[in-house]
Design a protein around this motif. Structure first.
Motif, mmCIF file in Angstrom:
data_model
loop_
_atom_site.group_PDB
_atom_site.id
_atom_site.type_symbol
_atom_site.label_atom_id
_atom_site.label_comp_id
_atom_site.label_asym_id
_atom_site.label_seq_id
_atom_site.Cartn_x
_atom_site.Cartn_y
_atom_site.Cartn_z
ATOM 1 N N SER A 408 -7.719 -15.912 9.384
ATOM 2 C CA SER A 408 -7.946 -15.288 8.079
ATOM 3 C C SER A 408 -6.626 -14.737 7.551
ATOM 4 N N PRO A 409 -6.580 -14.291 6.290
ATOM 5 C CA PRO A 409 -5.324 -13.739 5.755
ATOM 6 C C PRO A 409 -5.069 -12.287 6.154
ATOM 7 N N PHE A 410 -5.953 -11.677 6.952
ATOM 8 C CA PHE A 410 -5.829 -10.242 7.202
ATOM 9 C C PHE A 410 -5.562 -9.953 8.679
ATOM 10 N N THR A 411 -4.735 -8.924 8.896
ATOM 11 C CA THR A 411 -4.304 -8.546 10.233
ATOM 12 C C THR A 411 -4.405 -7.040 10.400
ATOM 13 N N VAL A 412 -4.922 -6.608 11.526
ATOM 14 C CA VAL A 412 -4.921 -5.184 11.846
ATOM 15 C C VAL A 412 -3.500 -4.761 12.199
ATOM 16 N N GLY A 413 -3.014 -3.696 11.548
ATOM 17 C CA GLY A 413 -1.670 -3.227 11.849
ATOM 18 C C GLY A 413 -1.239 -2.120 10.922
ATOM 19 N N PRO A 414 -0.265 -1.315 11.326
ATOM 20 C CA PRO A 414 0.195 -0.186 10.515
ATOM 21 C C PRO A 414 1.039 -0.642 9.335
ATOM 22 N N GLY A 415 1.172 0.248 8.358
ATOM 23 C CA GLY A 415 2.004 -0.059 7.202
ATOM 24 C C GLY A 415 1.371 -1.039 6.248
ATOM 25 N N GLY A 416 0.054 -1.275 6.377
ATOM 26 C CA GLY A 416 -0.652 -2.146 5.445
ATOM 27 C C GLY A 416 -1.314 -1.336 4.346
ATOM 28 N N VAL A 417 -2.472 -1.805 3.886
ATOM 29 C CA VAL A 417 -3.236 -1.070 2.881
ATOM 30 C C VAL A 417 -4.233 -0.173 3.617
ATOM 31 N N TYR A 418 -4.274 1.108 3.227
ATOM 32 C CA TYR A 418 -5.081 2.093 3.947
ATOM 33 C C TYR A 418 -6.357 2.486 3.226
ATOM 34 N N SER A 419 -6.461 2.214 1.927
ATOM 35 C CA SER A 419 -7.645 2.677 1.198
ATOM 36 C C SER A 419 -7.942 1.764 0.021
ATOM 37 N N ASP A 420 -9.156 1.899 -0.510
ATOM 38 C CA ASP A 420 -9.575 1.087 -1.642
ATOM 39 C C ASP A 420 -8.728 1.350 -2.879
ATOM 40 N N VAL A 421 -8.402 2.630 -3.135
ATOM 41 C CA VAL A 421 -7.628 2.941 -4.341
ATOM 42 C C VAL A 421 -6.209 2.393 -4.223
ATOM 43 N N GLU A 422 -5.651 2.425 -3.022
ATOM 44 C CA GLU A 422 -4.320 1.845 -2.809
ATOM 45 C C GLU A 422 -4.358 0.339 -3.030
ATOM 46 N N TRP A 423 -5.430 -0.286 -2.576
ATOM 47 C CA TRP A 423 -5.590 -1.733 -2.743
ATOM 48 C C TRP A 423 -5.542 -2.123 -4.219
ATOM 49 N N PHE A 424 -6.323 -1.452 -5.047
ATOM 50 C CA PHE A 424 -6.397 -1.833 -6.456
ATOM 51 C C PHE A 424 -5.103 -1.525 -7.201
ATOM 52 N N ALA A 425 -4.463 -0.405 -6.868
ATOM 53 C CA ALA A 425 -3.195 -0.077 -7.524
ATOM 54 C C ALA A 425 -2.114 -1.098 -7.164
ATOM 55 N N THR A 426 -2.073 -1.497 -5.901
ATOM 56 C CA THR A 426 -1.080 -2.470 -5.470
ATOM 57 C C THR A 426 -1.354 -3.831 -6.078
ATOM 58 N N ALA A 427 -2.613 -4.247 -6.112
ATOM 59 C CA ALA A 427 -2.962 -5.545 -6.682
ATOM 60 C C ALA A 427 -2.526 -5.637 -8.148
ATOM 61 N N ALA A 428 -2.812 -4.602 -8.920
ATOM 62 C CA ALA A 428 -2.449 -4.616 -10.336
ATOM 63 C C ALA A 428 -0.945 -4.643 -10.529
ATOM 64 N N SER A 429 -0.202 -4.020 -9.609
ATOM 65 C CA SER A 429 1.251 -3.954 -9.766
ATOM 66 C C SER A 429 1.913 -5.316 -9.634
ATOM 67 N N VAL A 430 1.268 -6.260 -8.944
ATOM 68 C CA VAL A 430 1.833 -7.601 -8.785
ATOM 69 C C VAL A 430 1.012 -8.646 -9.532
ATOM 70 N N ARG A 431 0.251 -8.194 -10.537
ATOM 71 C CA ARG A 431 -0.459 -9.084 -11.477
ATOM 72 C C ARG A 431 -1.541 -9.917 -10.823
ATOM 73 N N VAL A 432 -2.289 -9.320 -9.886
ATOM 74 C CA VAL A 432 -3.447 -10.011 -9.342
ATOM 75 C C VAL A 432 -4.689 -9.153 -9.529
ATOM 76 N N ASN A 433 -5.843 -9.787 -9.443
ATOM 77 C CA ASN A 433 -7.127 -9.132 -9.672
ATOM 78 C C ASN A 433 -7.700 -8.650 -8.343
ATOM 79 N N GLY A 434 -7.858 -7.324 -8.199
ATOM 80 C CA GLY A 434 -8.260 -6.736 -6.930
ATOM 81 C C GLY A 434 -9.628 -7.164 -6.443
ATOM 82 N N VAL A 435 -10.522 -7.564 -7.342
ATOM 83 C CA VAL A 435 -11.844 -8.060 -6.945
ATOM 84 C C VAL A 435 -11.787 -9.540 -6.624
ATOM 85 N N ASP A 436 -11.158 -10.310 -7.501
ATOM 86 C CA ASP A 436 -11.135 -11.764 -7.332
ATOM 87 C C ASP A 436 -10.365 -12.190 -6.082
ATOM 88 N N VAL A 437 -9.315 -11.436 -5.717
ATOM 89 C CA VAL A 437 -8.559 -11.845 -4.523
ATOM 90 C C VAL A 437 -9.404 -11.711 -3.262
#
Length: 682
Positions: A408-437
């Motif tokens: 899969s594209p996901f790996t358990v490890g530190p320094g990744g995404v820690y929360s839902d709000v961080e996920w959506f803010a990061t996704a928008a910053s690089v022009r991707v859709n946080g739900v669709d991805v």
């Protein structure tokens, strides 16, 4: 025997004489070549000092919600009868089951702040050897050393958290150790640029290494080279032959240099022929070389470091053996001129999409009791057999959650995404859709459905799914991407006109007007859902450039002035599709992008020398009509003795007006810096 011996004496004498003659000839040839060879050298220091406290929001020390406490709650997955995501929270049982928590990102992963965005020492050398009037060898060498005044993020600092950042079966040169400033490798560990030697803090390459033949109307160049067809500052409408190397200073070098230091050289054969008195033919065929992006943790990084460095398929996908080619015809008739071009190439930016991590790492022991429950539940499923799959059947594909996650594209490890709000803010910053991805990852990788992930219908469901997995991981989850390249046909047309007025001193006299248009059918972009097929659509780009030399007074040399306008139908200035624009970034309520219809940019740039030319005032302004601005005023001092000093300021804002969600410069609005360049010609 005597007869034979006597016959050998003159032969031996002739041989020795021939050798001496050859030696003398070789020495004479070498002396002649040395006399016809010129050597140039330049030593340079580049530095850029931050004038604000903002750090790069794509690095470990400045992500959204970095210092805020965020609550996370786990929910029963729909595949286990929980209804839609977010319907059934899993209750916490003290000392038995930990299903909710609060987390502060900065307590788990951080890095040293940067005071200097850039400090490097550079030597550039050029050798031009003329064999005769037609043939010459031209070699340019560039060596850059970074003294590493800031260490940035070191993955070894978090090796005891969630099992550290794992390597897996691919080359993770930029992820698993200290910040790597210069290396650029494919997933198999091979260098992307063949004539480059790089380490963590240095790089040496050959921007030019060509054999040149020139005779009459013919000019042929073979070797490593840059092919500059463009003439617009910041804009690349017809300048499509080479990719860009953005490791050293992104696009924030002297704007007036027109990508001189950023073009990626390529091994190519280029032919220029003066076909007629008015028409010039310029064509090339060369080895495809992609864009080089900054590594995670570096000051100008543009890809969130919660994701591993994208796995580059340049070698493993066979793109290193692909060829680009094209030609340009250029005609001049008095005040009028025209040009037409065609290039068949692989788009050097490439297309980013989800990738298998190749890292076999499960949820335990760092995932707590919830992680243990998930792994136990996974093993309780029977193995899929025949045509069964986890989408339609309650069965598993692999022997463990760790093995499933490696597919899969996901790996358990530190320094990744820690929360839902961080996920959506990061996704928008690089022009991707946080739900669709999320949905694209689940649909493209059955291993995710295998570990109880299922598609989500909206932001709220996505937040529930994300937090469930973050809690079960015991911290954060890292994403994995890959980059592929797609061939495209680029067509271009240009028209130029030089104005004339009766008054030779009029400002409107001798303005050079250039209209350039590019059309690319079925161009493939990175999709805002990071899906495997990308996003394919036709694109057109139109650029208008007006430039002139104008003398304001007799006491000052002429000033160079240029104004530009660009309209892009599908992508922004760096090649990301506009459908990804409009999402919320930073510490704001999650909002997915709704896109914009087109991108439009204005540029005003130029320079004005002082009467003694010891000083030159220079400026470059890039304005995004949606409300973004990059301003670069510069003063150049030439004290003599081969020395020059450039002092400039880079000011970037994404919300000059509006909320900044629809501007290109929003991605760089943390950059406020004073830059200095010292150059000494040897």
């Amino acid at each position: 025997m005597k007869m034979r011996y006597r016959g050998m004496v003159p032969a031996l004498a002739l041989s020795v004489g021939g050798m001496l003659s050859s030696s003398v000839y070789a020495e004479g040839l070498i002396e002649s070549l040395v006399e016809k060879t010129t050597f140039l050298g330049q030593f340079r220091i580049d530095a850029a000092f931050k004038t604000n406290s903002d750090q790069n929001p794509y690095n470990q020390n400045a992500f959204p919600y970095q210092n805020e406490e965020v609550s996370r709650q786990a929910f029963l997955p729909p595949d286990l009868g929980g209804g839609p995501w977010g319907t059934t929270p899993i209750p916490a049982l003290p000392f038995v089951l930990d299903t909710n928590d609060t987390i502060i990102r900065d307590d788990r992963a951080t890095a040293e702040d940067y005071d200097f965005n850039q400090v490097n020492l550079r030597f550039s050398g050029e050798m031009d050897m003329r064999f005769n009037r037609q043939w010459r060898l031209n070699v340019k060498l560039r060596a850059v050393f970074d003294p590493v005044v800031h260490d940035g993020f070191d993955a070894m600092d978090v090796m005891n958290d969630q099992g550290g950042i794992a390597k897996g079966r691919f080359d993770r040169y930029a992820d698993t150790g200290e910040t790597n400033f210069y290396q650029a490798k494919g997933r198999n560990g091979d260098n992307i640029n063949p004539l480059e030697f790089a380490g963590r803090d240095y790089m040496v390459d050959f921007p030019t290494f060509i054999i040149n033949y020139k005779s009459g109307k013919y000019d042929f160049r073979f070797g490593n080279q840059q092919i500059a067809w463009g003439q617009a500052i910041f804009f690349r409408t017809l300048d499509v032959a080479n990719g860009l190397d953005l490791r050293r200073h992104l696009i924030l070098d002297r704007g007036i240099e027109e990508f001189e230091d950023e073009r990626v050289p390529k091994l190519a054969l280029r032919a220029t022929v003066q076909a007629t008195q008015n028409i010039l033919f310029d064509g090339f065929i060369g080895k495809f070389q992609p864009d080089i992006l900054p590594n995670p943790g570096t000051p100008y990084n543009v890809i969130p470091a919660q994701f591993n460095k994208p796995l580059d398929n340049y070698h493993s996908g066979g793109y290193d053996s692909k060829l680009d080619g094209g030609f340009r015809l250029k005609g001049d008739y008095g005040n009028w001129g025209w040009q037409a071009m065609y290039v068949s190439r692989y788009n050097p930016l490439g297309v980013f999409r989800w990738a298998e991590s190749g890292i076999e790492k499960g949820l335990t022991p760092w995932g707590g009791t919830l992680g243990t429950v998930v792994e136990t539940g996974y093993l309780a499923k029977p193995r899929c057999s025949g045509d069964q799959n986890p989408y339609d059947n309650f069965c598993r594909l692999y022997d463990s959650v760790g093995e499933a996650l490696s597919h899969s594209p996901f790996t358990v490890g530190p320094g990744g995404v820690y929360s839902d709000v961080e996920w959506f803010a990061t996704a928008a910053s690089v022009r991707v859709n946080g739900v669709d991805v999320i949905n694209a990852a689940i649909m493209d990788f059955p291993a995710l459905r295998d570990v109880f992930a299922s598609p989500v219908a909206n932001v709220d469901e996505a937040r529930a799914l994300l937090n469930t997995f973050f809690v079960a991981s015991g911290g954060s989850i890292r994403g994995n991407l890959q980059r592929d390249y797609y061939r495209e046909d680029v067509f271009g047309l240009g028209l130029s006109y030089v104005t004339e007025t009766e008054d030779n001193n009029s400002f409107w006299n001798q303005i050079i007007l250039n209209l350039e248009a590019q059309y690319t059918p079925e161009r493939v972009f990175t999709s805002p859902d990071l899906g495997k097929d990308g996003l394919k659509t036709d694109e057109y780009i139109i650029t208008l450039v007006a430039e002139k030399w104008h003398r304001w007074s007799e006491s000052f040399p002429a000033a160079y002035l240029v104004g530009q306008f660009m309209h892009r139908s599908e992508s922004d200035l760096v090649g990301l599709h506009l459908d990804g624009y409009g999402g919320n970034v930073g510490n704001t309520e999650p909002k997915t992008p709704d896109g914009i219809s087109s991108a439009n940019y204005l540029v005003f740039a130029g320079f004005q020398p002082w009467p003694n030319r010891k000083f030159i005032a220079e400026w470059a302004f890039l304005y995004d009509v949606e409300g973004g601005l990059l301003a670069q005023p510069l003063i150049k001092w030439n004290p003599g003795s081969g020395m020059s000093v450039d002092l400039y300021y880079n000011y970037v804002t994404g919300d000059l007006h509006g909320d900044g969600s629809k501007t290109l410069t929003r991605a760089l609005d943390h950059v406020q810096e004073v830059g200095m360049r010292f150059t000494y010609q040897l």
